[in-house]
Design a protein around this motif. Structure first.
Motif, PDB file in Angstrom:
ATOM      1  N   UNK A   1     -15.016  14.452  26.038  1.00 29.79           N
ATOM      2  CA  UNK A   1     -16.080  15.310  26.571  1.00 29.79           C
ATOM      3  C   UNK A   1     -17.138  15.517  25.489  1.00 29.79           C
ATOM      4  N   UNK A   2     -16.712  15.817  24.264  1.00 31.75           N
ATOM      5  CA  UNK A   2     -17.648  16.013  23.150  1.00 31.75           C
ATOM      6  C   UNK A   2     -18.490  14.765  22.882  1.00 31.75           C
ATOM      7  N   UNK A   3     -17.897  13.597  23.079  1.00 36.33           N
ATOM      8  CA  UNK A   3     -18.607  12.333  22.849  1.00 36.33           C
ATOM      9  C   UNK A   3     -19.518  11.968  24.019  1.00 36.33           C
ATOM     10  N   UNK A   4     -19.427  12.710  25.121  1.00 36.65           N
ATOM     11  CA  UNK A   4     -20.286  12.451  26.268  1.00 36.65           C
ATOM     12  C   UNK A   4     -19.806  11.335  27.177  1.00 36.65           C
ATOM     13  N   UNK A   5     -18.543  10.943  27.046  1.00 38.07           N
ATOM     14  CA  UNK A   5     -18.008   9.878  27.887  1.00 38.07           C
ATOM     15  C   UNK A   5     -17.321  10.410  29.135  1.00 38.07           C
ATOM     16  N   UNK A   6     -16.925  11.667  29.088  1.00 40.09           N
ATOM     17  CA  UNK A   6     -16.201  12.307  30.197  1.00 40.09           C
ATOM     18  C   UNK A   6     -16.860  13.651  30.474  1.00 40.09           C
TER      19      UNK A   6
ATOM     20  N   UNK B   1     -11.043  14.139  41.381  1.00 33.64           N
ATOM     21  CA  UNK B   1     -11.131  14.397  39.948  1.00 33.64           C
ATOM     22  C   UNK B   1      -9.731  14.567  39.377  1.00 33.64           C
ATOM     23  N   UNK B   2      -9.536  14.126  38.160  1.00 34.76           N
ATOM     24  CA  UNK B   2      -8.221  14.148  37.529  1.00 34.76           C
ATOM     25  C   UNK B   2      -7.977  15.445  36.773  1.00 34.76           C
TER      26      UNK B   2
ATOM     27  N   UNK C   1     -14.856  22.904  35.826  1.00 35.84           N
ATOM     28  CA  UNK C   1     -13.920  24.020  35.971  1.00 35.84           C
ATOM     29  C   UNK C   1     -14.037  24.553  37.388  1.00 35.84           C
ATOM     30  N   UNK C   2     -12.904  24.646  38.044  1.00 33.85           N
ATOM     31  CA  UNK C   2     -12.880  25.139  39.419  1.00 33.85           C
ATOM     32  C   UNK C   2     -12.892  26.652  39.461  1.00 33.85           C
ATOM     33  N   UNK C   3     -13.233  27.197  40.614  1.00 35.63           N
ATOM     34  CA  UNK C   3     -13.298  28.638  40.781  1.00 35.63           C
ATOM     35  C   UNK C   3     -11.986  29.261  41.187  1.00 35.63           C
ATOM     36  N   UNK C   4     -11.023  28.442  41.573  1.00 39.58           N
ATOM     37  CA  UNK C   4      -9.725  28.968  41.999  1.00 39.58           C
ATOM     38  C   UNK C   4      -8.747  28.943  40.843  1.00 39.58           C
ATOM     39  N   UNK C   5      -7.816  29.897  40.858  1.00 39.50           N
ATOM     40  CA  UNK C   5      -6.820  29.954  39.789  1.00 39.50           C
ATOM     41  C   UNK C   5      -5.883  28.763  39.876  1.00 39.50           C
ATOM     42  N   UNK C   6      -5.547  28.223  38.754  1.00 43.37           N
ATOM     43  CA  UNK C   6      -4.566  27.155  38.663  1.00 43.37           C
ATOM     44  C   UNK C   6      -3.895  27.243  37.312  1.00 43.37           C
ATOM     45  N   UNK C   7      -2.873  26.470  37.130  1.00 43.26           N
ATOM     46  CA  UNK C   7      -2.189  26.465  35.844  1.00 43.26           C
ATOM     47  C   UNK C   7      -3.113  25.889  34.780  1.00 43.26           C
ATOM     48  N   UNK C   8      -3.005  26.378  33.595  1.00 41.40           N
ATOM     49  CA  UNK C   8      -3.833  25.889  32.502  1.00 41.40           C
ATOM     50  C   UNK C   8      -5.255  26.395  32.612  1.00 41.40           C
ATOM     51  N   UNK C   9      -6.183  25.647  32.040  1.00 44.39           N
ATOM     52  CA  UNK C   9      -7.583  26.060  32.034  1.00 44.39           C
ATOM     53  C   UNK C   9      -8.303  25.680  33.317  1.00 44.39           C
ATOM     54  N   UNK C  10      -7.678  24.880  34.148  1.00 45.49           N
ATOM     55  CA  UNK C  10      -8.257  24.533  35.430  1.00 45.49           C
ATOM     56  C   UNK C  10      -9.336  23.476  35.386  1.00 45.49           C
ATOM     57  N   UNK C  11      -9.433  22.721  34.294  1.00 45.10           N
ATOM     58  CA  UNK C  11     -10.444  21.677  34.214  1.00 45.10           C
ATOM     59  C   UNK C  11     -10.033  20.471  35.039  1.00 45.10           C
ATOM     60  N   UNK C  12     -11.032  19.814  35.593  1.00 43.77           N
ATOM     61  CA  UNK C  12     -10.866  18.516  36.235  1.00 43.77           C
ATOM     62  C   UNK C  12     -11.806  17.575  35.498  1.00 43.77           C
TER      63      UNK C  12
ATOM     64  N   UNK D   1      -0.415  18.264  25.004  1.00 40.69           N
ATOM     65  CA  UNK D   1      -1.364  18.732  23.990  1.00 40.69           C
ATOM     66  C   UNK D   1      -2.212  17.582  23.458  1.00 40.69           C
ATOM     67  N   UNK D   2      -1.587  16.445  23.224  1.00 40.28           N
ATOM     68  CA  UNK D   2      -2.300  15.282  22.714  1.00 40.28           C
ATOM     69  C   UNK D   2      -3.345  14.794  23.716  1.00 40.28           C
ATOM     70  N   UNK D   3      -2.981  14.741  24.988  1.00 42.90           N
ATOM     71  CA  UNK D   3      -3.918  14.313  26.029  1.00 42.90           C
ATOM     72  C   UNK D   3      -5.061  15.322  26.152  1.00 42.90           C
ATOM     73  N   UNK D   4      -4.751  16.599  26.097  1.00 43.91           N
ATOM     74  CA  UNK D   4      -5.796  17.625  26.181  1.00 43.91           C
ATOM     75  C   UNK D   4      -6.794  17.505  25.035  1.00 43.91           C
TER      76      UNK D   4
END
Length: 90
Positions: free
Chosen positions: A58-63, A28-29, A67-78, A48-51
């Motif tokens: 995601x809102x459009x349902x294409x992606x 996962x990216x 969210x992972x359970x381990x701490x990482x930089x940022x919000x941790x989304x894949x 910021x633009x990519x986020x």
């Protein structure tokens, strides 16, 4: 940019995702992976633009965002391209 992001995510095939165990099996990216794949200087504005573009996809349902359970930089989304097997968000 959204088309370019979809193209980048198509190169991240996923095999299996264990959401309940907060464990990712597959490829996962992260948003930083997408920024790097798009090329150019990885500036804060580009991140910021990519986020924002990922959030709209995601809102459009294409992606699908995971969210992972381990701490990482940022919000941790894949991120992965949405499949017909993904449950509806929310």
């Amino acid at each position: 940019m959204q088309r370019d992001i979809l193209d980048v995510l198509s190169k991240y095939p996923r095999t299996e995702i264990h959401e309940n165990a907060h464990m990712f099996v597959g490829n996962l990216a992260r948003s930083s992976d997408v920024v790097e794949a798009l090329g150019g200087e990885p500036t804060p504005a580009k991140h910021a633009s990519v986020s924002r573009a990922l959030a709209r996809l995601v809102d459009r349902g294409l992606v699908t965002a995971y969210r992972g359970g381990l701490y990482g930089a940022g919000k941790g989304f894949r991120y992965a391209l949405r499949t017909k097997d993904d449950s509806e968000p929310g």
